[in-house]
Design a protein around this motif. Sequence first.
Motif, mmCIF file in Angstrom:
data_model
loop_
_atom_site.group_PDB
_atom_site.id
_atom_site.type_symbol
_atom_site.label_atom_id
_atom_site.label_comp_id
_atom_site.label_asym_id
_atom_site.label_seq_id
_atom_site.Cartn_x
_atom_site.Cartn_y
_atom_site.Cartn_z
ATOM 1 N N GLY A 158 0.786 -1.226 0.000
ATOM 2 C CA GLY A 158 0.000 0.000 0.000
ATOM 3 C C GLY A 158 0.818 1.275 0.000
ATOM 4 N N LEU A 159 2.109 1.201 0.348
ATOM 5 C CA LEU A 159 2.962 2.384 0.349
ATOM 6 C C LEU A 159 3.814 2.384 -0.913
ATOM 7 C CD1 LEU A 159 4.183 2.410 4.056
ATOM 8 C CD2 LEU A 159 2.178 3.518 3.066
ATOM 9 N N THR A 160 3.889 3.532 -1.573
ATOM 10 C CA THR A 160 4.623 3.593 -2.839
ATOM 11 C C THR A 160 5.976 4.275 -2.728
ATOM 12 O OG1 THR A 160 3.483 5.636 -3.423
ATOM 13 C CG2 THR A 160 2.494 3.569 -4.192
ATOM 14 N N ALA A 161 6.157 5.113 -1.701
ATOM 15 C CA ALA A 161 7.406 5.864 -1.581
ATOM 16 C C ALA A 161 7.497 6.462 -0.178
ATOM 17 C CB ALA A 161 7.454 6.972 -2.634
ATOM 18 N N TYR A 162 8.605 7.147 0.077
ATOM 19 C CA TYR A 162 8.829 7.850 1.339
ATOM 20 C C TYR A 162 9.323 9.258 1.017
ATOM 21 C CZ TYR A 162 8.570 3.266 3.475
ATOM 22 O OH TYR A 162 8.142 2.035 3.889
ATOM 23 N N GLN A 163 8.847 10.227 1.773
ATOM 24 C CA GLN A 163 9.285 11.609 1.615
ATOM 25 C C GLN A 163 10.058 12.000 2.869
ATOM 26 O OE1 GLN A 163 6.233 14.632 1.619
ATOM 27 N NE2 GLN A 163 7.483 15.983 0.366
ATOM 28 N N ALA A 172 11.880 15.332 -2.362
ATOM 29 C CA ALA A 172 11.044 14.579 -3.289
ATOM 30 C C ALA A 172 10.904 13.150 -2.775
ATOM 31 C CB ALA A 172 11.671 14.577 -4.678
ATOM 32 N N ALA A 173 9.845 12.487 -3.191
ATOM 33 C CA ALA A 173 9.599 11.111 -2.741
ATOM 34 C C ALA A 173 10.701 10.172 -3.227
ATOM 35 C CB ALA A 173 8.239 10.646 -3.239
ATOM 36 N N THR A 174 11.040 9.206 -2.374
ATOM 37 C CA THR A 174 12.054 8.192 -2.657
ATOM 38 C C THR A 174 11.392 6.822 -2.629
ATOM 39 O OG1 THR A 174 13.733 9.546 -1.562
ATOM 40 C CG2 THR A 174 14.224 7.206 -1.825
ATOM 41 N N LEU A 175 11.672 6.003 -3.615
ATOM 42 C CA LEU A 175 11.104 4.653 -3.650
ATOM 43 C C LEU A 175 11.677 3.796 -2.530
ATOM 44 C CD1 LEU A 175 11.243 3.960 -7.487
ATOM 45 C CD2 LEU A 175 9.249 4.610 -6.129
ATOM 46 N N PRO A 176 10.922 2.797 -2.061
ATOM 47 C CA PRO A 176 11.501 1.850 -1.097
ATOM 48 C C PRO A 176 12.760 1.228 -1.687
ATOM 49 C CG PRO A 176 9.145 1.513 -1.280
ATOM 50 C CD PRO A 176 9.533 2.475 -2.378
ATOM 51 N N GLY A 177 13.725 0.977 -0.841
ATOM 52 C CA GLY A 177 14.992 0.408 -1.286
ATOM 53 C C GLY A 177 16.138 1.117 -0.599
ATOM 54 N N ALA A 212 5.348 8.337 4.847
ATOM 55 C CA ALA A 212 5.065 7.274 3.883
ATOM 56 C C ALA A 212 4.022 7.781 2.894
ATOM 57 C CB ALA A 212 4.546 6.028 4.605
ATOM 58 N N VAL A 213 4.268 7.585 1.613
ATOM 59 C CA VAL A 213 3.353 8.005 0.554
ATOM 60 C C VAL A 213 2.383 6.857 0.301
ATOM 61 C CG1 VAL A 213 3.134 8.750 -1.832
ATOM 62 C CG2 VAL A 213 5.092 9.521 -0.451
ATOM 63 N N ASP A 214 1.108 7.134 0.543
ATOM 64 C CA ASP A 214 0.032 6.141 0.358
ATOM 65 C C ASP A 214 -0.998 6.756 -0.575
ATOM 66 O OD1 ASP A 214 -2.095 4.404 0.498
ATOM 67 O OD2 ASP A 214 -2.191 4.390 2.685
#
Length: 93
Positions: free
Chosen positions: A50-55, A70-75, A89-91
């Motif tokens: 459900g979460l696509t990225a983190y800011q 800017a948003a960062t992808l998981p990893g 967390a970007v949801d």
Amino acid sequence: ETMENGRWEDPSTRTLQMLLNGAWIGQASMLVVLHGASDVEKVTLPAVAGLTAYQLLWDSSDERPASPAAATLPGPVEIGPTCIRVYRAVDPT
């Protein structure tokens, strides 16, 4: 991944992440990263359903608070020595 007792007590383990789920109260979820190592290292932001990225909202290694990044992808991300970071967390739902 859950940290077992032996790994928790290992002196070479110096990074801890905590995901605070705000969805159940209608708020954004937050990821707190505590990094206690004295070197720059790579830390993996978790992939969560459900979460696509983190800011990145705050980094204790910044002399002055910066504007949200800017948003960062998981990893993997590079994190500075002995610092704390707070991510939103970007949801998209």
